[in-house]
Write an enzyme that holds these catalytic residues in place. Structure first.
Site, short mmCIF file in Angstrom:
data_model
loop_
_atom_site.label_atom_id
_atom_site.label_comp_id
_atom_site.label_asym_id
_atom_site.label_seq_id
_atom_site.Cartn_x
_atom_site.Cartn_y
_atom_site.Cartn_z
N HIS A 92 1.00 -1.10 -0.14
CA HIS A 92 -0.21 0.06 -0.35
C HIS A 92 0.92 0.77 -0.21
O HIS A 92 0.50 1.99 0.66
CB HIS A 92 -1.07 0.31 1.19
N ASP A 148 0.42 -4.68 5.02
CA ASP A 148 0.05 -5.69 4.38
C ASP A 148 -0.62 -5.48 3.05
O ASP A 148 -0.48 -4.91 2.69
CB ASP A 148 -2.03 -5.14 5.11
N GLU A 149 -0.96 -6.83 2.79
CA GLU A 149 -1.82 -6.56 1.24
C GLU A 149 -0.22 -6.51 0.56
O GLU A 149 -0.25 -5.28 -0.80
CB GLU A 149 -2.43 -5.88 0.65
N VAL A 150 0.89 -6.97 0.35
CA VAL A 150 2.42 -6.42 -0.15
C VAL A 150 2.38 -7.19 -1.72
O VAL A 150 2.77 -8.63 -1.65
CB VAL A 150 3.36 -7.04 1.02
#
Length: 482
Positions: A92, A148-150
């Protein structure tokens, strides 16, 4: 104010990457947060932080000034809300890596989501971001470093070469960067504990997670926003993290912004169920393991997506969720407390229609957004496609020729003007709380498409008003061939 809640810390998440509120609105809403049972804030500044020096390019047009940050922290202190800042440091990273000057630090050249963990400049960049944020938050006991959400991790050229080496894995690559970031926080700010979202850790084998050294440096925030989250699965995950050496764990629920990227109204029942199940998760493990819970209120799914529910729209859901955490559920007496806090006579958590009233800060926005979201588009369709006066006396044929019976203007015009007036009222209400770019974006997405249809109708009506009626217009000469 802890009540019987199993969560010592109850943090309201302010996602500032979309529709960030003016400080004046935060001064109105912080006392309500505290009254409802919150004792902390997780502030995700993104591009609203006043980065300086080489990082100045990260600032949004209406980014808070350093003095405004200090005012926010002062207001939080007055309302006994402990502030935890959040800085994205891995995934992100769109608000950073979208800039041409920093695009060379992307993991994959095409996507600005993820930072390349192999570049020394990458760690220097996030280190500088962390240090600037901490300079304005010197008393912060925790700093959330995201992670998060790499997405696309391991797909860059440097990562592909690295992964070809024996014993190297994506999990190891992820953990090494997380460790480097957490180590920077602790080296420069030893009184501050790093927090990180847990999704990149869930699938990592216990032995790898234990050996990484990350559990000694940071605390994971287990997030799940579903109305049907797996309580037993969460309990097992907590056990795994404890075995790996994490000293304390955190939970993260959602009070808005988790049910659709373009969601305009908050489905309170969904979020209530989410919190009731988090209470069950907390009850299934040792009492002292969970440090607290973050009630996330996402404003965008990512830096490039549309706005979802505005903060004032999500306040009834936040009230229901906080009070449920505080009192162990949502019984009738808790519902009555929420109604009293919000000034709502009858709260209906299963729908949207009865939540459009209240006396809390921003309740006027909730009322107007509810009207627009539930009725504007369908009302315009009804007027243009099924209204007897429009279809009978101002059809596309009449509109193209600017012909209308004058009496019909009196039937059609007020209906079109009603929505124009309401849109103006909503715009004024939004301007009191949000900056101009957020107001323009929300109206453009949710109001202007329908309003433009009405404005064109009004324009055609105005032009037709000065045109002879069909009865008075000359017809073809019967004595001449066409």
């Amino acid at each position: 104010m802890s009540g019987s809640s199993p969560f010592q810390m109850r943090l309201v998440h302010l996602d500032l990457k979309g529709a960030p509120p003016k400080v004046s609105y935060l001064s109105e809403i912080f006392p309500l947060f505290r009254a409802l049972g919150a004792n902390g804030l997780l502030i995700e500044y993104e591009d609203m932080f006043p980065y300086d020096g080489p990082l100045r390019l990260l600032r949004a047009r209406h980014a808070y000034s350093p003095s405004e940050i200090k005012e926010i922290l002062h207001l939080a202190t007055l309302n006994e809300l402990e502030v935890i800042p959040l800085v994205q440091t891995f995934g992100h990273m769109e608000f950073v890596l979208k800039h041409k000057a920093l695009a060379h630090l992307r993991e994959v050249a095409l996507f600005p989501n993820t930072l390349n963990p192999h570049e020394a400049e990458s760690l220097a960049l996030v280190g500088a971001m962390i240090d600037q944020v901490m300079d304005l938050h010197p008393k912060a006991r925790w700093l959330h470093v995201g992670c998060d959400e790499v997405y696309y991790l391991g797909e860059g050229e440097a990562s592909r070469r690295w992964l070809q080496q024996e014993q190297n894995t994506k999990a190891k690559l992820c953990l090494s960067h997380v460790k480097a970031v957490a180590s920077h926080v602790l080296a420069r700010h030893p009184a501050t504990t790093p927090l990180l979202w847990d999704d990149m850790l869930r699938g990592v084998p216990e032995d790898q997670l234990t050996a990484s050294g990350v559990p000694q440096l940071a605390q994971p925030v287990l997030w799940d926003y579903g109305a049907d989250l797996d309580v037993h699965g969460k309990a097992l995950l907590m056990e795994k993290y404890q075995k790996c050496g994490f000293s304390r764990l955190w939970a993260a629920s959602a009070f808005k912004g988790a049910t659709g990227a373009s969601q305009a109204l908050t489905p309170t029942e969904h979020h209530l169920r989410n919190h009731v199940q988090w209470l069950q998760v907390a009850a299934s493990g040792p009492a002292d393991v969970l440090q607290g819970i973050v009630l996330t209120g996402w404003q965008r799914y990512d830096h490039f997506s549309v706005l979802c529910e505005l903060l004032p729209v999500g306040i009834p859901s936040l009230a229901v969720c906080l009070q449920s955490l505080l009192h162990g559920g949502f019984a009738e007496d808790v519902k009555a407390r929420v109604e009293n806090f919000l000034g709502i006579s009858s709260l209906n958590i299963t729908g949207f229609t009865s939540a459009g009233t209240g006396s809390f800060p921003g309740s006027d926005i909730l009322a107007l957004v509810t009207q627009v979201s539930l009725h504007l588009h369908s009302s315009v369709d009804e007027l243009l496609q099924r209204d007897r006066y429009v279809t009978g006396w101002f059809s596309p044929y009449h509109r193209r020729r600017k012909l209308i019976h004058p009496v019909m203007i009196q039937h059609i015009q007020p209906q079109a003007l009603r929505w124009s007036a309401l849109a103006g009222e909503l715009e004024a209400a939004l301007q009191r709380v949000f900056y101009p770019d957020a107001v323009d974006e929300w109206l453009e997405e949710n109001v202007h498409p329908s309003l433009r249809r009405l404005q064109q109708l009004l324009q055609d009506l105005g032009e037709a008003a000065g045109t002879p009626s069909p009865q008075a217009s000359p017809g073809p000469d019967p004595g001449r061939e066409p």
